[in-house]
Motif scaffolding. Structure first.
Motif, PDB file in Angstrom:
ATOM      1  N   LYS A  35      30.284 -14.146  27.338  1.00 10.83           N
ATOM      2  CA  LYS A  35      29.928 -14.837  26.103  1.00 10.83           C
ATOM      3  C   LYS A  35      28.424 -14.805  25.835  1.00 10.83           C
ATOM      4  O   LYS A  35      27.980 -14.625  24.701  1.00 10.83           O
ATOM      5  CB  LYS A  35      30.389 -16.298  26.171  1.00 10.83           C
ATOM      6  N   ILE A  36      27.617 -14.990  26.871  1.00 15.86           N
ATOM      7  CA  ILE A  36      26.182 -15.211  26.686  1.00 15.86           C
ATOM      8  C   ILE A  36      25.424 -13.946  26.336  1.00 15.86           C
ATOM      9  O   ILE A  36      24.320 -14.007  25.791  1.00 15.86           O
ATOM     10  CB  ILE A  36      25.577 -15.852  27.962  1.00 15.86           C
ATOM     11  N   VAL A  37      25.975 -12.765  26.637  1.00 17.67           N
ATOM     12  CA  VAL A  37      25.189 -11.543  26.552  1.00 17.67           C
ATOM     13  C   VAL A  37      24.676 -11.265  25.135  1.00 17.67           C
ATOM     14  O   VAL A  37      23.530 -10.809  24.972  1.00 17.67           O
ATOM     15  CB  VAL A  37      25.989 -10.338  27.112  1.00 17.67           C
ATOM     16  N   VAL A  38      25.461 -11.555  24.107  1.00 14.87           N
ATOM     17  CA  VAL A  38      25.002 -11.307  22.738  1.00 14.87           C
ATOM     18  C   VAL A  38      23.832 -12.227  22.383  1.00 14.87           C
ATOM     19  O   VAL A  38      22.839 -11.797  21.782  1.00 14.87           O
ATOM     20  CB  VAL A  38      26.158 -11.470  21.733  1.00 14.87           C
ATOM     21  N   GLY A  39      23.936 -13.493  22.738  1.00 12.91           N
ATOM     22  CA  GLY A  39      22.838 -14.413  22.468  1.00 12.91           C
ATOM     23  C   GLY A  39      21.583 -14.043  23.234  1.00 12.91           C
ATOM     24  O   GLY A  39      20.468 -14.107  22.702  1.00 12.91           O
ATOM     25  N   LEU A  40      21.742 -13.661  24.498  1.00 15.95           N
ATOM     26  CA  LEU A  40      20.596 -13.302  25.329  1.00 15.95           C
ATOM     27  C   LEU A  40      19.887 -12.067  24.785  1.00 15.95           C
ATOM     28  O   LEU A  40      18.660 -11.977  24.791  1.00 15.95           O
ATOM     29  CB  LEU A  40      21.067 -13.062  26.765  1.00 15.95           C
ATOM     30  N   ALA A  41      20.668 -11.105  24.317  1.00 22.47           N
ATOM     31  CA  ALA A  41      20.104  -9.868  23.776  1.00 22.47           C
ATOM     32  C   ALA A  41      19.940  -9.930  22.258  1.00 22.47           C
ATOM     33  O   ALA A  41      19.792  -8.897  21.610  1.00 22.47           O
ATOM     34  CB  ALA A  41      21.001  -8.686  24.147  1.00 22.47           C
ATOM     35  N   GLY A  42      19.943 -11.135  21.699  1.00 19.61           N
ATOM     36  CA  GLY A  42      19.942 -11.293  20.257  1.00 19.61           C
ATOM     37  C   GLY A  42      18.783 -10.602  19.559  1.00 19.61           C
ATOM     38  O   GLY A  42      18.971  -9.875  18.574  1.00 19.61           O
ATOM     39  N   VAL A  43      17.574 -10.816  20.048  1.00 19.77           N
ATOM     40  CA  VAL A  43      16.406 -10.228  19.382  1.00 19.77           C
ATOM     41  C   VAL A  43      16.414  -8.702  19.477  1.00 19.77           C
ATOM     42  O   VAL A  43      16.225  -8.022  18.456  1.00 19.77           O
ATOM     43  CB  VAL A  43      15.104 -10.831  19.936  1.00 19.77           C
ATOM     44  N   PRO A  44      16.646  -8.099  20.670  1.00 21.00           N
ATOM     45  CA  PRO A  44      16.746  -6.634  20.712  1.00 21.00           C
ATOM     46  C   PRO A  44      17.871  -6.072  19.843  1.00 21.00           C
ATOM     47  O   PRO A  44      17.706  -5.032  19.208  1.00 21.00           O
ATOM     48  CB  PRO A  44      16.997  -6.341  22.198  1.00 21.00           C
ATOM     49  N   ILE A  45      19.004  -6.756  19.806  1.00 25.39           N
ATOM     50  CA  ILE A  45      20.118  -6.279  18.973  1.00 25.39           C
ATOM     51  C   ILE A  45      19.736  -6.340  17.494  1.00 25.39           C
ATOM     52  O   ILE A  45      19.955  -5.385  16.735  1.00 25.39           O
ATOM     53  CB  ILE A  45      21.395  -7.107  19.243  1.00 25.39           C
ATOM     54  N   MET A  46      19.149  -7.462  17.074  1.00 19.26           N
ATOM     55  CA  MET A  46      18.747  -7.587  15.669  1.00 19.26           C
ATOM     56  C   MET A  46      17.700  -6.544  15.306  1.00 19.26           C
ATOM     57  O   MET A  46      17.711  -5.990  14.194  1.00 19.26           O
ATOM     58  CB  MET A  46      18.217  -9.001  15.399  1.00 19.26           C
ATOM     59  N   THR A 242      24.711 -18.382  21.327  1.00 14.16           N
ATOM     60  CA  THR A 242      24.325 -17.415  20.300  1.00 14.16           C
ATOM     61  C   THR A 242      22.848 -17.487  19.917  1.00 14.16           C
ATOM     62  O   THR A 242      22.195 -16.459  19.741  1.00 14.16           O
ATOM     63  CB  THR A 242      25.180 -17.614  19.037  1.00 14.16           C
ATOM     64  N   TRP A 243      22.303 -18.700  19.822  1.00 14.37           N
ATOM     65  CA  TRP A 243      21.015 -18.848  19.158  1.00 14.37           C
ATOM     66  C   TRP A 243      19.881 -19.378  20.024  1.00 14.37           C
ATOM     67  O   TRP A 243      18.708 -19.294  19.615  1.00 14.37           O
ATOM     68  CB  TRP A 243      21.164 -19.778  17.955  1.00 14.37           C
ATOM     69  N   PHE A 244      20.154 -19.942  21.198  1.00 14.01           N
ATOM     70  CA  PHE A 244      19.087 -20.626  21.934  1.00 14.01           C
ATOM     71  C   PHE A 244      17.969 -19.663  22.342  1.00 14.01           C
ATOM     72  O   PHE A 244      16.777 -19.970  22.208  1.00 14.01           O
ATOM     73  CB  PHE A 244      19.649 -21.341  23.170  1.00 14.01           C
ATOM     74  N   THR A 245      18.332 -18.485  22.843  1.00 16.56           N
ATOM     75  CA  THR A 245      17.305 -17.520  23.247  1.00 16.56           C
ATOM     76  C   THR A 245      16.495 -17.060  22.041  1.00 16.56           C
ATOM     77  O   THR A 245      15.263 -16.928  22.116  1.00 16.56           O
ATOM     78  CB  THR A 245      17.941 -16.308  23.951  1.00 16.56           C
ATOM     79  N   SER A 246      17.146 -16.814  20.920  1.00 14.72           N
ATOM     80  CA  SER A 246      16.425 -16.417  19.702  1.00 14.72           C
ATOM     81  C   SER A 246      15.514 -17.538  19.217  1.00 14.72           C
ATOM     82  O   SER A 246      14.409 -17.282  18.709  1.00 14.72           O
ATOM     83  CB  SER A 246      17.420 -16.041  18.601  1.00 14.72           C
ATOM     84  N   PHE A 247      15.952 -18.783  19.347  1.00 14.11           N
ATOM     85  CA  PHE A 247      15.105 -19.934  19.001  1.00 14.11           C
ATOM     86  C   PHE A 247      13.835 -19.938  19.843  1.00 14.11           C
ATOM     87  O   PHE A 247      12.728 -20.166  19.328  1.00 14.11           O
ATOM     88  CB  PHE A 247      15.896 -21.227  19.204  1.00 14.11           C
ATOM     89  N   LEU A 248      13.983 -19.665  21.126  1.00  7.45           N
ATOM     90  CA  LEU A 248      12.814 -19.654  22.005  1.00  7.45           C
ATOM     91  C   LEU A 248      11.835 -18.539  21.627  1.00  7.45           C
ATOM     92  O   LEU A 248      10.614 -18.736  21.666  1.00  7.45           O
ATOM     93  CB  LEU A 248      13.256 -19.473  23.456  1.00  7.45           C
ATOM     94  N   ILE A 249      12.368 -17.376  21.243  1.00  6.58           N
ATOM     95  CA  ILE A 249      11.504 -16.226  20.942  1.00  6.58           C
ATOM     96  C   ILE A 249      10.947 -16.311  19.522  1.00  6.58           C
ATOM     97  O   ILE A 249       9.727 -16.262  19.314  1.00  6.58           O
ATOM     98  CB  ILE A 249      12.287 -14.909  21.131  1.00  6.58           C
ATOM     99  N   LYS A 250      11.822 -16.465  18.529  1.00  2.00           N
ATOM    100  CA  LYS A 250      11.386 -16.428  17.135  1.00  2.00           C
ATOM    101  C   LYS A 250      10.878 -17.774  16.632  1.00  2.00           C
ATOM    102  O   LYS A 250      10.038 -17.819  15.724  1.00  2.00           O
ATOM    103  CB  LYS A 250      12.533 -15.948  16.245  1.00  2.00           C
ATOM    104  N   GLY A 251      11.397 -18.862  17.215  1.00  2.00           N
ATOM    105  CA  GLY A 251      10.962 -20.183  16.774  1.00  2.00           C
ATOM    106  C   GLY A 251       9.750 -20.705  17.521  1.00  2.00           C
ATOM    107  O   GLY A 251       8.823 -21.246  16.921  1.00  2.00           O
ATOM    108  N   LEU A 252       9.760 -20.537  18.854  1.00  2.00           N
ATOM    109  CA  LEU A 252       8.692 -21.106  19.676  1.00  2.00           C
ATOM    110  C   LEU A 252       7.712 -20.070  20.215  1.00  2.00           C
ATOM    111  O   LEU A 252       6.716 -20.440  20.842  1.00  2.00           O
ATOM    112  CB  LEU A 252       9.309 -21.900  20.841  1.00  2.00           C
ATOM    113  N   GLY A 253       7.994 -18.773  20.034  1.00  2.00           N
ATOM    114  CA  GLY A 253       7.032 -17.749  20.388  1.00  2.00           C
ATOM    115  C   GLY A 253       7.024 -17.286  21.826  1.00  2.00           C
ATOM    116  O   GLY A 253       6.062 -16.655  22.272  1.00  2.00           O
ATOM    117  N   PHE A 254       8.083 -17.564  22.581  1.00  2.00           N
ATOM    118  CA  PHE A 254       8.155 -17.092  23.959  1.00  2.00           C
ATOM    119  C   PHE A 254       8.523 -15.609  23.991  1.00  2.00           C
ATOM    120  O   PHE A 254       9.117 -15.084  23.042  1.00  2.00           O
ATOM    121  CB  PHE A 254       9.182 -17.892  24.754  1.00  2.00           C
ATOM    122  N   SER A 255       8.192 -14.942  25.088  1.00  3.26           N
ATOM    123  CA  SER A 255       8.587 -13.550  25.272  1.00  3.26           C
ATOM    124  C   SER A 255      10.043 -13.486  25.719  1.00  3.26           C
ATOM    125  O   SER A 255      10.640 -14.506  26.102  1.00  3.26           O
ATOM    126  CB  SER A 255       7.703 -12.882  26.326  1.00  3.26           C
TER     127      SER A 255
END
Length: 432
Positions: A35-46, A242-255
């Protein structure tokens, strides 16, 4: 009469029960890693597939398109077919659904494979719980249920660092391939070691159960309360997937590397909550508390507290405080996953338990279709990504508080059991 029949149920745990518990725990580990793999890879996939937030939200929701339908269908199936073979087929579907992404998969391939994966994973938790209840008598089910449920958290805790390493070093395609190989390994282990539990038939004979019309079961207040309470918890869980990793990267600026590490925090805290809830529920039962307290209140109250904490996320001030509020607020909701199957199993005839738990799972997991889409639309419509994410978490907070209050009002499994027992005795000639 209800108490007497419960006392007739064997109190001894059969030999091999904990081995099966360990295997089913690993089953859920694989389930949530998938389940988690799409959310974890969300930014590279997008980035690679040039997806908008709204389209990525659709991808996250696609996993649940056939999830509920499959859960209900298989739930009725396991009333008649051994859970051992059903679990084997489900895990095989998961593994095979991951492999097409190893190649140059586009959005359509990814979408179709996620729909197929969701169809295979829809019945997973309910069938696994039904299977484990064949190995433990009612008063000993809280701890193994908590352990089984924590396969979800450990699936994320174990998978996130490993998958994130693969994503960063080799690309997101190979993360899916790795999950396919792990899934096939579990299938092989279960084929050799998996067994059917012996208690279901003994319980049915011991209690001389009469079937209850499904309408009466599904419209009972405790069943409705379980769906209402678990719906909000799954809303939070599906956002995390789905969204937590993307929130950290796109919302809070983490790598990507930093986000991968932080992404395990909600699951570590959630695992602690669920194991604690299982132990506490079993302890309260042993000390004579009613299941209204030991299961109903114990599961619903944390939803209200968690929702109030989530409502404070936009006012956290710093990234650390906002993350902490999300981690604790969403993690507290995990207690409901332990107690709801216990409550449904408490008042449902054994011969109907598989279907009842599966229907419950099918309905509350509809939150998985709604929540990622809502977040995607909110983020896309906001002035900036961070504002969109914060508003999305506030929506989740409202859902948590409302469903937690409904749970506190509706979850009365002990009186539900007595009421349905009386109704079964009154209509035994008609439904025998």
């Amino acid at each position: 009469m209800a108490a007497a029949t419960r006392m007739q149920t064997p109190r001894e745990t059969p030999k091999g029960a904990w081995t099966i518990t360990c295997l089913l725990f690993l089953f859920m580990v694989v389930n949530f890693a998938d389940k988690i793999v799409v959310g974890l890879a969300g930014v590279p996939i997008m980035t690679d597939l040039e997806l908008t937030p709204e389209k990525f939200g659709l991808l996250g929701s696609s996993f649940f398109f056939l999830f509920s339908i499959s859960a209900i269908a298989v739930g009725f199936l396991v009333n008649r077919i051994a859970t051992r073979w059903v679990l084997l087929v489900l895990a095989l579907i998961w593994a095979l659904a991951q492999l097409p992404m190893v190649g140059a998969a586009g959005f359509t391939t990814l979408l179709i494979c996620r729909v197929i994966l969701g169809a295979g994973e829809g019945p997973a938790a309910s069938v696994a719980i039904h299977a484990i209840y064949k190995w433990f008598p009612d008063e000993k089910r809280a701890l193994p249920t908590a352990i089984l449920t924590q396969g979800s958290a450990f699936g994320v805790i174990i998978a996130v660092p490993a998958l994130n390493f693969i994503i960063v070093r080799y690309g997101w395609h190979y993360a899916f391939g790795a999950l396919g190989v792990v899934g096939l390994a579990w299938v092989a282990a279960w084929f050799v070691l998996g067994k059917e539990g012996p208690l279901a038939g003994i319980e049915a004979v011991a209690t001389r159960e009469v079937r209850v019309p499904y309408a009466r079961l599904l419209l009972s207040r405790t069943f409705i309360g379980c769906i209402a309470a678990a719906f909000s918890a799954y809303w939070a869980l599906s956002l995390g997937l789905t969204w937590f990793t993307s929130f950290l990267i796109k919302g809070l600026g983490f790598s990507q590397e930093q986000a991968g590490i932080i992404s395990v925090l909600p699951w570590i805290f959630g695992a602690t909550v669920v194991i604690t809830a299982g132990l506490l529920s079993q302890m309260l039962m042993a000390r004579g508390y009613s299941t209204r307290i030991a299961r109903g209140v114990l599961g619903a109250a944390p939803l209200v507290v968690g929702g109030l904490l989530m409502a404070l996320v936009p006012y956290g001030g710093t990234a650390a405080v906002q993350i902490a509020l999300i981690v604790v607020g969403s993690g507290l909701s995990g207690a409901i996953y332990v107690v709801c199957p216990l409550m449904i199993g408490e008042f449902t005839p054994v011969a109907q338990r598989g279907a009842a738990i599966s229907i419950y799972g099918a309905v509350y997991t509809l939150a998985g279709i709604i929540a990622p889409n809502v977040m995607g639309r909110v983020v896309q419509g906001a002035a900036n990504a961070l504002d969109g994410f914060l508003l999305g978490f506030q929506v989740n907070a409202v859902v948590l508080v409302i469903s937690g209050l409904l749970g506190l009002a509706l979850l009365w499994p002990d009186t539900e059991r007595a009421r349905l027992q009386a109704a079964r005795e009154a209509t035994a000639p008609e439904f025998a």
